[in-house]
Enzyme design. Structure first.
Site, short mmCIF file in Angstrom:
data_model
loop_
_atom_site.label_atom_id
_atom_site.label_comp_id
_atom_site.label_asym_id
_atom_site.label_seq_id
_atom_site.Cartn_x
_atom_site.Cartn_y
_atom_site.Cartn_z
CD GLU A 174 -3.06 -0.98 0.17
OE1 GLU A 174 -3.67 0.10 0.15
OE2 GLU A 174 -3.33 -1.93 -0.60
CG HIS A 250 -3.72 2.66 4.32
ND1 HIS A 250 -4.34 3.47 3.39
CD2 HIS A 250 -3.47 1.49 3.69
CE1 HIS A 250 -4.47 2.81 2.25
NE2 HIS A 250 -3.96 1.61 2.40
CB CYS A 371 -4.94 10.23 2.00
SG CYS A 371 -5.44 8.99 3.21
#
Length: 448
Positions: A174, A250, A371
């Site tokens: 990720e 995350h 993000c």
């Protein structure tokens, strides 16, 4: 030689929509099927970039992707002209069309993992594009991501690019959303902190029961090998499976680090004391003084953290040595979180100031300030080797806002995704953007 941490923010794409595609992401699922405003989303992101540039931070921009991804739909059996492919997908498999229209590449914390030259064996900055194979709509991003990063960081003397890891569950990667670097100075050797949710092969590590653990230990280890990192410069830690099951998909939803500081929630990790001791010891060998700020669950619950995105913030080092925390407006709207932040900044500790930004369009789809940015530590020589057209300036900000106003819709619903005109609008916009950012041919429609 002076070094910098440069934040490259993702520019929100023209097809920004609320498809509810990210299982395990509470905000994404909660706002599914609502109408979005792509123009507002892009302008909100650009406003944050401009503000950080004006504060004196090095700021860049990372281009969005071509959507809908007609080539991906063709690989799934839809044939005919581009318009026919979109029409048939809308009729027979609307969820696939929605996935092919996702603008999730805006969250460039997932674009890649980056290791600066001070840490790597060959003295170059290394990039590995994330395979994002946990979610179909994100798994189709990495080929274009690699081309865009290659156009931004093209000088092979200074930059090395690696293909995404094998797109299988055992190597789910990720990107920087599960990676942080600690250092005394951005130009000095540091410690790279890889956080994983599960192990693919070692059953000793517990796994979440409700939501998927997207990052594997094996993927993190592979990236460290590809980047030529030394064992003394790497720490691996496991996310707490119970917080993954509460929507912490995350690590950057429950912790953020920068410089010598880790800001984290009490429930973020397993074996926290052992992890902190290892970080302190290894950073100490690099001449650093590791420090941590633990947010107790008694003051901020995991639910508060997920809903406010307190930890999906940007922790920035200022010239005077103090730190600035960039948070979304939702933190001010959560009473417990806001009280904690007021107490934190008034205590005279490491984090002295909090700045709030309105990123509602991104937040409703599950992505906050952290993000939206990919951090790249660069020395002066390396920064000079970056494609200068992607570095934010006042003129570039003006050009990009005009570009957004010209090409973006102010409302987008699921039904609009079936409009073939949307693809033409997107391609026209991106073709112009590659000229503004001097990227060359990076999109499939420009190459094929």
């Amino acid at each position: 030689m002076k070094s910098y941490e440069v934040n490259f923010d993702g520019l929100v794409g023209p097809t920004h929509n609320y498809g509810g595609l990210s299982y395990g992401n509470v905000a994404s699922q909660s706002n599914s099927q609502q109408s979005s405003n792509p123009r507002e989303a892009a302008l909100q992101g650009l406003a944050k970039m401009k503000a950080l540039m004006e504060m004196g931070f090095q700021q860049g921009v990372l281009a969005p992707q071509e959507r809908p991804d007609v080539a991906a739909l063709r690989r799934l059996g839809f044939a005919g002209s581009d318009a026919q492919v979109i029409e048939r997908a809308a009729k027979d498999a609307m969820p696939l069309l929605v996935a092919s229209c996702s603008a999730s590449s805006m969250w460039v914390a997932n674009a890649a993992t980056v290791s600066p030259s001070a840490d790597t064996r060959d003295g170059r900055v290394h990039f590995t594009a994330a395979n994002l194979n946990c979610k179909y709509h994100r798994s189709i991003e990495h080929p274009t991501t690699s081309r865009v990063l290659g156009a931004m960081f093209a000088d092979q003397k200074h930059f090395a690019h690696h293909a995404a890891l094998p797109a299988v569950a055992q190597f789910g990667d990720e990107g920087a959303a599960n990676h942080t670097r600690f250092c005394r100075d951005y130009g000095q050797a540091g410690v790279e902190f890889f956080v994983f949710g599960r192990s693919a092969f070692d059953t000793r590590y517990p796994a979440p029961q409700k939501y998927p653990a997207r990052q594997t230990l094996e993927a993190s280890q592979a990236v460290a090998r590809l980047h030529g990192l030394s064992d003394d410069g790497v720490v691996y830690a496991q996310q707490n499976p119970s917080v993954i099951d509460q929507g912490v998909f995350h690590n950057d939803v429950i912790a953020v680090g920068n410089g010598e500081v880790l800001f984290y929630h009490e429930d973020a990790f397993l074996e926290t004391d052992k992890m902190l001791a290892e970080l302190q010891a290894k950073l100490g060998k690099c001449g650093g003084n590791f420090q941590s700020i633990c947010v107790p669950r008694s003051q901020v619950t995991v639910e508060d953290a997920v809903r406010s995105y307190l930890f999906n913030s940007q922790l920035l080092s200022r010239v005077d040595g103090s730190m600035l925390l960039i948070v979304p407006e939702e933190c001010r709207g959560n009473e417990r979180v806001w009280q904690y932040l007021q107490s934190l900044t008034s205590s005279g500790g490491l984090i002295r100031e909090v700045k709030v930004f309105d990123l509602k369009q991104s937040m409703q789809n599950g992505g906050g300030p952290a993000c939206l940015r990919l951090r790249v530590a660069l020395n002066q020589t390396e920064l000079a080797a970056v494609n200068p057209a992607v570095i934010m300036t006042a003129p570039l900000y003006g050009t990009l806002t005009q570009w957004v106003d010209k090409h973006y819709r102010d409302r987008l619903s699921e039904n609009d995704l079936a409009d073939p005109q949307l693809l033409l609008e997107c391609r026209t916009a991106l073709d112009e953007l590659t000229q503004i950012l001097k990227l060359g041919a990076v999109y499939p429609f420009q190459i094929n």
